[in-house]
Motif scaffolding. Structure first.
Motif, PDB file in Angstrom:
ATOM      1  N   LEU A  27      -6.658  11.662   6.913  1.00  0.00           N
ATOM      2  CA  LEU A  27      -5.629  10.699   7.309  1.00  0.00           C
ATOM      3  C   LEU A  27      -6.107   9.681   8.329  1.00  0.00           C
ATOM      4  O   LEU A  27      -5.454   8.660   8.523  1.00  0.00           O
ATOM      5  N   HIS A  37      -9.326  11.670  -2.897  1.00  0.00           N
ATOM      6  CA  HIS A  37      -8.929  10.948  -1.687  1.00  0.00           C
ATOM      7  C   HIS A  37      -8.601   9.485  -1.976  1.00  0.00           C
ATOM      8  O   HIS A  37      -7.604   8.947  -1.473  1.00  0.00           O
ATOM      9  N   ASP A  40      -5.246   9.237  -3.497  1.00  0.00           N
ATOM     10  CA  ASP A  40      -4.186   9.446  -2.506  1.00  0.00           C
ATOM     11  C   ASP A  40      -3.895   8.170  -1.723  1.00  0.00           C
ATOM     12  O   ASP A  40      -2.733   7.837  -1.472  1.00  0.00           O
ATOM     13  N   LEU A  41      -4.948   7.473  -1.315  1.00  0.00           N
ATOM     14  CA  LEU A  41      -4.761   6.280  -0.496  1.00  0.00           C
ATOM     15  C   LEU A  41      -4.335   5.067  -1.321  1.00  0.00           C
ATOM     16  O   LEU A  41      -3.733   4.133  -0.779  1.00  0.00           O
ATOM     17  N   ARG A  53       0.821   5.621   7.152  1.00  0.00           N
ATOM     18  CA  ARG A  53       0.719   6.825   6.316  1.00  0.00           C
ATOM     19  C   ARG A  53       0.601   8.067   7.190  1.00  0.00           C
ATOM     20  O   ARG A  53       1.274   9.072   6.950  1.00  0.00           O
ATOM     21  N   GLU A  56       3.882   8.922   8.660  1.00  0.00           N
ATOM     22  CA  GLU A  56       4.795   9.474   7.659  1.00  0.00           C
ATOM     23  C   GLU A  56       4.474  10.940   7.387  1.00  0.00           C
ATOM     24  O   GLU A  56       5.389  11.784   7.305  1.00  0.00           O
ATOM     25  N   VAL A  57       3.200  11.262   7.257  1.00  0.00           N
ATOM     26  CA  VAL A  57       2.817  12.654   7.007  1.00  0.00           C
ATOM     27  C   VAL A  57       3.104  13.511   8.236  1.00  0.00           C
ATOM     28  O   VAL A  57       3.579  14.652   8.116  1.00  0.00           O
ATOM     29  N   THR A  60       6.735  14.353   8.322  1.00  0.00           N
ATOM     30  CA  THR A  60       7.036  15.426   7.371  1.00  0.00           C
ATOM     31  C   THR A  60       6.575  16.772   7.921  1.00  0.00           C
ATOM     32  O   THR A  60       7.285  17.780   7.813  1.00  0.00           O
ATOM     33  N   ALA A 291      -3.147  14.375   2.504  1.00  0.00           N
ATOM     34  CA  ALA A 291      -3.117  12.954   2.862  1.00  0.00           C
ATOM     35  C   ALA A 291      -1.859  12.271   2.347  1.00  0.00           C
ATOM     36  O   ALA A 291      -1.693  11.075   2.536  1.00  0.00           O
ATOM     37  N   THR A 292      -0.988  13.022   1.673  1.00  0.00           N
ATOM     38  CA  THR A 292       0.279  12.466   1.187  1.00  0.00           C
ATOM     39  C   THR A 292       1.412  13.432   1.510  1.00  0.00           C
ATOM     40  O   THR A 292       1.196  14.644   1.660  1.00  0.00           O
ATOM     41  N   VAL A 293       2.599  12.892   1.589  1.00  0.00           N
ATOM     42  CA  VAL A 293       3.776  13.726   1.833  1.00  0.00           C
ATOM     43  C   VAL A 293       3.963  14.734   0.712  1.00  0.00           C
ATOM     44  O   VAL A 293       4.276  15.909   0.946  1.00  0.00           O
ATOM     45  N   HIS A 295       1.754  16.131  -1.260  1.00  0.00           N
ATOM     46  CA  HIS A 295       0.801  17.233  -1.192  1.00  0.00           C
ATOM     47  C   HIS A 295       1.103  18.153  -0.014  1.00  0.00           C
ATOM     48  O   HIS A 295       0.935  19.375  -0.112  1.00  0.00           O
TER      49      HIS A 295
END
Length: 335
Positions: A27, A37, A40-41, A53, A56-57, A60, A291-293, A295
């Motif tokens: 991240l 990766h 994801d980005l 990002r 945001e993660v 969460t 790296a994402t909400v 996941h």
């Protein structure tokens, strides 16, 4: 329990942490050696986009009950992203335990295609420089400071200047730890446990790679936990190799077993692999590297997985030779 995720003390540190933590390696910078990766980005690699990002993660993670976040000086702007999130959300001191690491410098210049992404330097000068940088950003939110990827080969554990510098940081209130790497993780950890200052063990915690492909450090981690050290598990998904993104023929058998057990238990491959790490009695924290909400939410299902004896037996057949595992890891591309 916070948000459905169990809390516990990190070894004997008096730090209250969640069993599931968030690692910032994917991240804090646009390039990282984990499968998928770049996907994801999705091209959003500008600093402002990655800061948004990361926030945001982290939002969460907070909502899910995650209360340990792990960064490093070499993770691009990870520390800055965490610090700006803590300030923007008004997170009180002590509510989110932040760990970071020193020993590598980020050298990629915010490029994915950089020839060199990070440079290792385990010297007293690097410790002094990077600890000052970490503390300037994170202040008293920083509770655990770790040598990044300590090995016996670098000589960092025999460096009197480094040991003295770590001892001073400990006197100032930081808990001291180290992360491990390579096929000799267990040897490095056992040497670490021998280091005492005025009769007190210097290192309070260890962060090690453990997953169903590379469980070789397990017995040493058990010894560390029994001695009072906190234990953090990293790379429980083997840099994405224990997810559906892995299409390598070398892992077809591994993934077939994981899929079959995940289907039988009504969960996903990633949650099952993380559950296997959480099931180790010596593991205080298991890091998600999401790296994402989406996941992270999938990873966060791991504590609820009802891992039974059949699953443990089948997953126990997946271990690779450590040298082969680390050789493959060293060849993963940065994306």
């Amino acid at each position: 329990m916070t948000g459905g995720i169990e809390m516990r003390e990190l070894g004997g540190t008096e730090l209250a942490v969640s069993r599931l933590g968030l690692g910032m390696a994917a991240l804090g910078r646009p390039g990282y050696m984990v499968l998928g990766h770049a996907e994801d980005l999705a091209g959003g690699t500008a600093v402002d986009a990655m800061r948004a990002r990361a926030h945001e993660v982290l939002d969460t993670a907070w909502a899910l009950g995650i209360r340990y976040v792990d960064a490093a000086r070499s993770y691009g702007l990870a520390e800055e992203f965490v610090a700006s999130w803590l300030a923007a959300r008004g997170i009180p001191l002590g509510e989110m335990v932040i760990g970071s690491k020193w020993g590598y410098a980020y050298t990629a210049g915010w490029r994915v295609d950089a020839e060199v992404h990070e440079v290792k330097e385990h010297t007293p000068e690097q410790l002094a420089r990077q600890s000052a940088e970490s503390l300037a950003l994170l202040g008293r939110h920083l509770r655990l400071y770790q040598i990044h990827s300590a090995t016996l080969e670098t000589g960092v554990l025999a460096n009197g200047g480094v040991i003295a510098g770590l001892a001073r940081l400990k006197e100032d209130g930081l808990r001291i730890g180290l992360s491990l790497t390579g096929a000799r993780q267990a040897d490095t950890l056992r040497r670490t446990m021998e280091i005492h200052i005025d009769g007190v063990r210097l290192f309070d915690a260890v962060q090690a790679t453990w997953n169903v492909l590379e469980p070789s450090a397990g017995s040493a981690l058990q010894e560390a936990q029994e001695a009072g050290m906190g234990v953090i598990v990293k790379e429980a998904l083997a840099n994405g190799r224990l997810t559906s993104r892995n299409t390598s023929a070398a892992h077809s058998t591994d993934l077939a077993v994981l899929r079959a057990e995940a289907d039988r238990l009504g969960t996903t491959i990633d949650a099952l692999a993380l559950a296997a790490a959480l099931a180790q009695p010596w593991a205080d924290v298991v890091l998600s590297g999401a790296a994402t909400v989406a996941h992270l939410r999938s990873n966060a299902a791991a504590p609820a997985v009802a891992l039974d004896a059949e699953a443990c037996e089948r997953l126990g057949t997946l271990a690779w030779d450590p040298e082969a595992y680390w050789d493959e890891r060293s060849r993963l591309p940065w994306t």
